[in-house]
Design a protein around this motif. Sequence first.
Motif, PDB file in Angstrom:
ATOM      1  N   ASP A 195       0.829  -1.207   0.000  1.00  0.00           N
ATOM      2  CA  ASP A 195       0.000   0.000   0.000  1.00  0.00           C
ATOM      3  C   ASP A 195       0.864   1.258   0.000  1.00  0.00           C
ATOM      4  O   ASP A 195       0.539   2.248  -0.670  1.00  0.00           O
ATOM      5  N   PHE A 196       1.962   1.240   0.758  1.00  0.00           N
ATOM      6  CA  PHE A 196       2.825   2.421   0.837  1.00  0.00           C
ATOM      7  C   PHE A 196       3.471   2.703  -0.523  1.00  0.00           C
ATOM      8  O   PHE A 196       3.625   3.863  -0.911  1.00  0.00           O
ATOM      9  N   SER A 197       3.835   1.652  -1.243  1.00  0.00           N
ATOM     10  CA  SER A 197       4.405   1.836  -2.580  1.00  0.00           C
ATOM     11  C   SER A 197       3.400   2.490  -3.517  1.00  0.00           C
ATOM     12  O   SER A 197       3.758   3.322  -4.354  1.00  0.00           O
ATOM     13  N   VAL A 198       2.129   2.115  -3.376  1.00  0.00           N
ATOM     14  CA  VAL A 198       1.081   2.739  -4.193  1.00  0.00           C
ATOM     15  C   VAL A 198       0.976   4.228  -3.872  1.00  0.00           C
ATOM     16  O   VAL A 198       0.869   5.067  -4.774  1.00  0.00           O
ATOM     17  N   LEU A 199       1.032   4.575  -2.593  1.00  0.00           N
ATOM     18  CA  LEU A 199       0.970   5.986  -2.202  1.00  0.00           C
ATOM     19  C   LEU A 199       2.154   6.765  -2.767  1.00  0.00           C
ATOM     20  O   LEU A 199       2.000   7.910  -3.215  1.00  0.00           O
ATOM     21  N   LEU A 200       3.337   6.156  -2.763  1.00  0.00           N
ATOM     22  CA  LEU A 200       4.517   6.819  -3.323  1.00  0.00           C
ATOM     23  C   LEU A 200       4.347   7.057  -4.825  1.00  0.00           C
ATOM     24  O   LEU A 200       4.666   8.139  -5.330  1.00  0.00           O
ATOM     25  N   THR A 201       3.849   6.062  -5.550  1.00  0.00           N
ATOM     26  CA  THR A 201       3.693   6.223  -7.003  1.00  0.00           C
ATOM     27  C   THR A 201       2.659   7.297  -7.324  1.00  0.00           C
ATOM     28  O   THR A 201       2.828   8.057  -8.284  1.00  0.00           O
ATOM     29  N   ARG A 202       1.611   7.385  -6.530  1.00  0.00           N
ATOM     30  CA  ARG A 202       0.603   8.426  -6.766  1.00  0.00           C
ATOM     31  C   ARG A 202       1.194   9.815  -6.537  1.00  0.00           C
ATOM     32  O   ARG A 202       0.938  10.743  -7.307  1.00  0.00           O
ATOM     33  N   ALA A 203       1.991   9.937  -5.474  1.00  0.00           N
ATOM     34  CA  ALA A 203       2.615  11.231  -5.192  1.00  0.00           C
ATOM     35  C   ALA A 203       3.585  11.621  -6.298  1.00  0.00           C
ATOM     36  O   ALA A 203       3.654  12.793  -6.690  1.00  0.00           O
TER      37      ALA A 203
END
Length: 320
Positions: free
Chosen positions: A71-79
């Motif tokens: 989930d954290f990787s997804v948040l990083l890619t969105r940012a």
Amino acid sequence: MQDLADAAGLSLAATSYALRGIRGSAATIARVRELAVEIGYTVDPIARALASGRTGSVGVSGSLRDLWQQDFSVLLTRALRSRGRHATIADADADPAQERLIVEQFAAQRVDGVLVSPVDPTADYWRLLGPETAVVAIGDALTSRPGSGSVLFDNRYGVETALAHLAGLGHHRIGLLAPALPTTPGRPAQLLAAEVAAATGVELVEVSAPAATADAVEVAASLLTGPDRPTAVFCLSDSLAFATYRAARQAGLRLPADLSVVGYDDHQLAALVEPPLTTMAWDEDAMVEAAVAQLDGPRDPVPMFRPELIVRGSTAGPRG
């Protein structure tokens, strides 16, 4: 690009911004992208890199069998996407050898930056990423690569708070389920747990388990056998806590009447399992912002994040 700009009736700069979705109205962006498809225009990433000295790509690495890191990787890619950059995601799979291959791959691709939740933050292979590459470590600092950015976790506070919660409920023999890292030294949170337990008089039974939930069930079950089994288990990830739930049910143990469980991530599933999981929660949005911002340069002082104990239904006093 000039052909596309002429077709859209825009300048080259406006056309470029619209293609990347970082400037212009929604209608202009949609129209430019539709025209690009019609005339067969695609960006040549090598030409872009040669012209600008930048690829627009940022490597993102973590152990993705862990649910929170997914989930954290997804948040990083969105940012990154919101800033006109794109991410290349790689799974280190809790294996330093695999992590080294990923570092070599990122170096060969000449990514502009790397955001990493390191398996081995002390490894020499981080030096393979040259000084022109912005590197930000999330969780633990890269001790072998001075000058890297960092987003640090206040693991001492997290471990002390979790163990104090269980000890306050009356638990004196507590299992510690930690991610298995066969070729690296103990992680900071794991080392701190033993130290904190000794200082508070809690007996800690440590076991290492694979990061994947299904693979960790058998290891978690080994903690729950015998008459002197722990009355509570502190898991250094919510993925391991979910594995403990499954192992407890297979052993005929009720949560929290027979066994209390504490996690360490507040993954989105923590509130949905039964009973809801007591866990340590991180301010993920703030951590993502701090990590991505440091692609433009490390911060001083280094940002450190303190988790918050979220008490739910998976913890209670020991029976009897």
